[in-house]
Design a protein around this motif. Sequence first.
Motif, PDB file in Angstrom:
ATOM      1  N   SER A  22       0.839  -1.209   0.000  1.00  0.00           N
ATOM      2  CA  SER A  22       0.000   0.000   0.000  1.00  0.00           C
ATOM      3  C   SER A  22       0.866   1.248   0.000  1.00  0.00           C
ATOM      4  O   SER A  22       1.960   1.258   0.579  1.00  0.00           O
ATOM      5  CB  SER A  22      -0.905   0.032   1.240  1.00  0.00           C
ATOM      6  N   TRP A  23       0.358   2.297  -0.665  1.00  0.00           N
ATOM      7  CA  TRP A  23       0.975   3.626  -0.611  1.00  0.00           C
ATOM      8  C   TRP A  23      -0.067   4.598  -0.080  1.00  0.00           C
ATOM      9  O   TRP A  23      -1.165   4.700  -0.626  1.00  0.00           O
ATOM     10  CB  TRP A  23       1.409   4.065  -2.006  1.00  0.00           C
ATOM     11  N   PHE A  24       0.293   5.313   1.007  1.00  0.00           N
ATOM     12  CA  PHE A  24      -0.636   6.307   1.557  1.00  0.00           C
ATOM     13  C   PHE A  24       0.152   7.476   2.116  1.00  0.00           C
ATOM     14  O   PHE A  24       1.040   7.300   2.965  1.00  0.00           O
ATOM     15  CB  PHE A  24      -1.496   5.696   2.668  1.00  0.00           C
ATOM     16  N   ASN A  25      -0.151   8.663   1.565  1.00  0.00           N
ATOM     17  CA  ASN A  25       0.426   9.898   2.092  1.00  0.00           C
ATOM     18  C   ASN A  25       1.962   9.853   2.134  1.00  0.00           C
ATOM     19  O   ASN A  25       2.574  10.283   3.105  1.00  0.00           O
ATOM     20  CB  ASN A  25      -0.152  10.166   3.490  1.00  0.00           C
ATOM     21  N   GLY A  26       2.570   9.300   1.064  1.00  0.00           N
ATOM     22  CA  GLY A  26       4.024   9.274   0.958  1.00  0.00           C
ATOM     23  C   GLY A  26       4.697   8.091   1.614  1.00  0.00           C
ATOM     24  O   GLY A  26       5.926   7.968   1.552  1.00  0.00           O
ATOM     25  N   ARG A  27       3.931   7.182   2.249  1.00  0.00           N
ATOM     26  CA  ARG A  27       4.514   6.029   2.929  1.00  0.00           C
ATOM     27  C   ARG A  27       4.129   4.740   2.234  1.00  0.00           C
ATOM     28  O   ARG A  27       2.981   4.554   1.827  1.00  0.00           O
ATOM     29  CB  ARG A  27       4.048   5.972   4.385  1.00  0.00           C
ATOM     30  N   LEU A  28       5.104   3.815   2.114  1.00  0.00           N
ATOM     31  CA  LEU A  28       4.852   2.479   1.561  1.00  0.00           C
ATOM     32  C   LEU A  28       4.726   1.484   2.699  1.00  0.00           C
ATOM     33  O   LEU A  28       5.524   1.491   3.642  1.00  0.00           O
ATOM     34  CB  LEU A  28       5.992   2.056   0.633  1.00  0.00           C
ATOM     35  N   ILE A  29       3.710   0.605   2.616  1.00  0.00           N
ATOM     36  CA  ILE A  29       3.469  -0.397   3.666  1.00  0.00           C
ATOM     37  C   ILE A  29       3.367  -1.762   3.000  1.00  0.00           C
ATOM     38  O   ILE A  29       2.539  -1.952   2.102  1.00  0.00           O
ATOM     39  CB  ILE A  29       2.174  -0.104   4.453  1.00  0.00           C
TER      40      ILE A  29
END
Length: 662
Positions: A22-29
């Motif tokens: 996942s990518w959210f608000n500049g962060r990869l998870i």
Amino acid sequence: MPILVIGIDIISEETKRFAVVSWFNGRLIKNGEFTFYRLVRFIRAKQPDIVATDNIYELGEYLRKFIRALPQGTKIVQVTGRPGEQKSLWSLAKEHGIKVVDKFNPYEEAKVCALLAVKGIGHEVLAFEDEVVIKVSRGRSQGKGGWSQDRYRRRVHNLIQNKVREIEETLKRANIPFDLEIKEKDQGLERGEFRVYASREELAGLIKPMKGGDIEVRIRPVEKKTFEFVPLKSESAIRERKSIIVGLDPGITVGIAALDLNGEVLTSYSERNMAVSDIVRFISEIGHPIIIATDVNPAPGLVEKISRSFKAMLFVPRESLKVEEKNELLRNLGISVEDDHQRDALAAAYKAYLRLKPKLDHIEAKLKELGITQKGEEIKALVIQGYNLGEAILKVKEREKPREEVKHVEEKEVYVDLTPYMEKIKELETTVELLERENQELRVMIEKQRKIIENLKNKLATYDEKIREKILRSKEFEIKEKRIIHLEKELREAKAIIEKLSSDLVLAKRMHLLELRGSAVPIKVIENLTWKEIEELERSTGIKKDDVLYVVNPAGAGKSLAEHLVEKRIKALISAKTLPNLVYEVLKENRIPILYESEIEVKRVDDFAIVDRKELEKAIKDKIKVWEKEEKEREIQEFLRLVEEYRIERIKELKKKSEEGH
């Protein structure tokens, strides 16, 4: 706004398993490994903006099922492009500056898919037409039965008819085009089916599906026979296709006209019963519309919809164009058309072009000064979409850089001497050999470290018991402290509830005392005037003769329900809101007074309420007097009407006799 993008890649083909990032608000998870059904549940729970993959057809037999399961508003994007024009995932990553660690790692592929989609790279997969089928039908089986079952069936058919009318009114108010097929039964409807020319997103919040009751409302989007792939960004469409201005005249016969950015007519066309998807397809084959124009103000709903589907600007004239003005515009163009629909569409497109012409001429002059007329159309399209001229020129130049660099490299490769590269390859082979030896040494070191870790684990397992007890005790204290805080919160909430109940109890006691003294009349409270709540009230306390009912929300009531209350011979009905006309007329006809909160004060605690006896009796008498007065006035008016008619007829007869006498 922050968006959530989920990248997926296949790990296993036999039992489908997916790597998810996942990518959210500049962060990869890194979310982990998912089965197909767990992935669907995860996506439905998270409701991402985009689900990105390098190839949708890797889903195989699960593809249609997967697309149907996506939440409303979630796009599925194939980042490598449309079939037949796909690029390698790794070449795209390199082109857009995305660092790749391991090309054979599915999580790395899922990560690249997500990052490309964030950058607006790829094509959205369109699986559904901009059409939705809404079906209204019976919610449960009628079963077998006699008279009461027939009555229930008629009631259900009446409910279906009301629901169909409600949906029809909603669509008309929203200016959404539709077709409706109905099947009549028992002076009602057995079934109603709408074919709505709008997407699921446009219907969101307007019409909701219903299940589990007497009636059922099902909403099903119409699937395309084959998938369509559209660019994720409108700018890519500008780059690939000719930018055009489109005029649209909706109706049973649809008129379509298109001009280029130089005001040249590209097409003028009309056709009867043209579906929304056919209109979109026809326009797409001509070019990429940056403006959708209409000749009337306000703009029709279908024109707004087509504008939104292409992410184009909507042109609406300050006031609707007159026929003389349209004919004058076509004379200036020097074009003749086959019918009025083509004329209206072409006039709308040309009017929009004339509004933009000064800006387009200014851009043309500036580009000539700068000597970059080759990309004039693309720059004009970007300026119309909202970029200033400098930004548009810079954007076009940036897009041209990679091509120029590739050409430059190719030209140089013709004259390259391979000897230095061969030496470099030998040097690298030596480096690889050294690294392999170093790798072996490191493996030995890792084994030693593993043994040391095993020993430390054993020592930790046998560590002093008292230390462990202290740690456990401190944790126990922490748990108890949290428990105390939680209980204190619950206590505060309980005190608030007790205070509320105490005040309600005091009020209830006062109301009960008034009832015992005979100065107050108890009334039965109904939240919603529906069959369900009437049946519940009859089961619990019953509805008896001379009962007074208090209704909070009467909106769902109909004629049959009002007749049922008349049969029960209630004394009066008090309503917090205005009663439906059918209910009001039935009660008025049977002399059951209808009172509103503005006419009488109601004191209520939950499901218990009272009114002042004297006030109630006075309000009932006043209401009956008003109705009797209205009825007398109607009778007088009717009598006067009959006298007038008789007088006119008598005059006619006398005239006729006098004429015969002469």
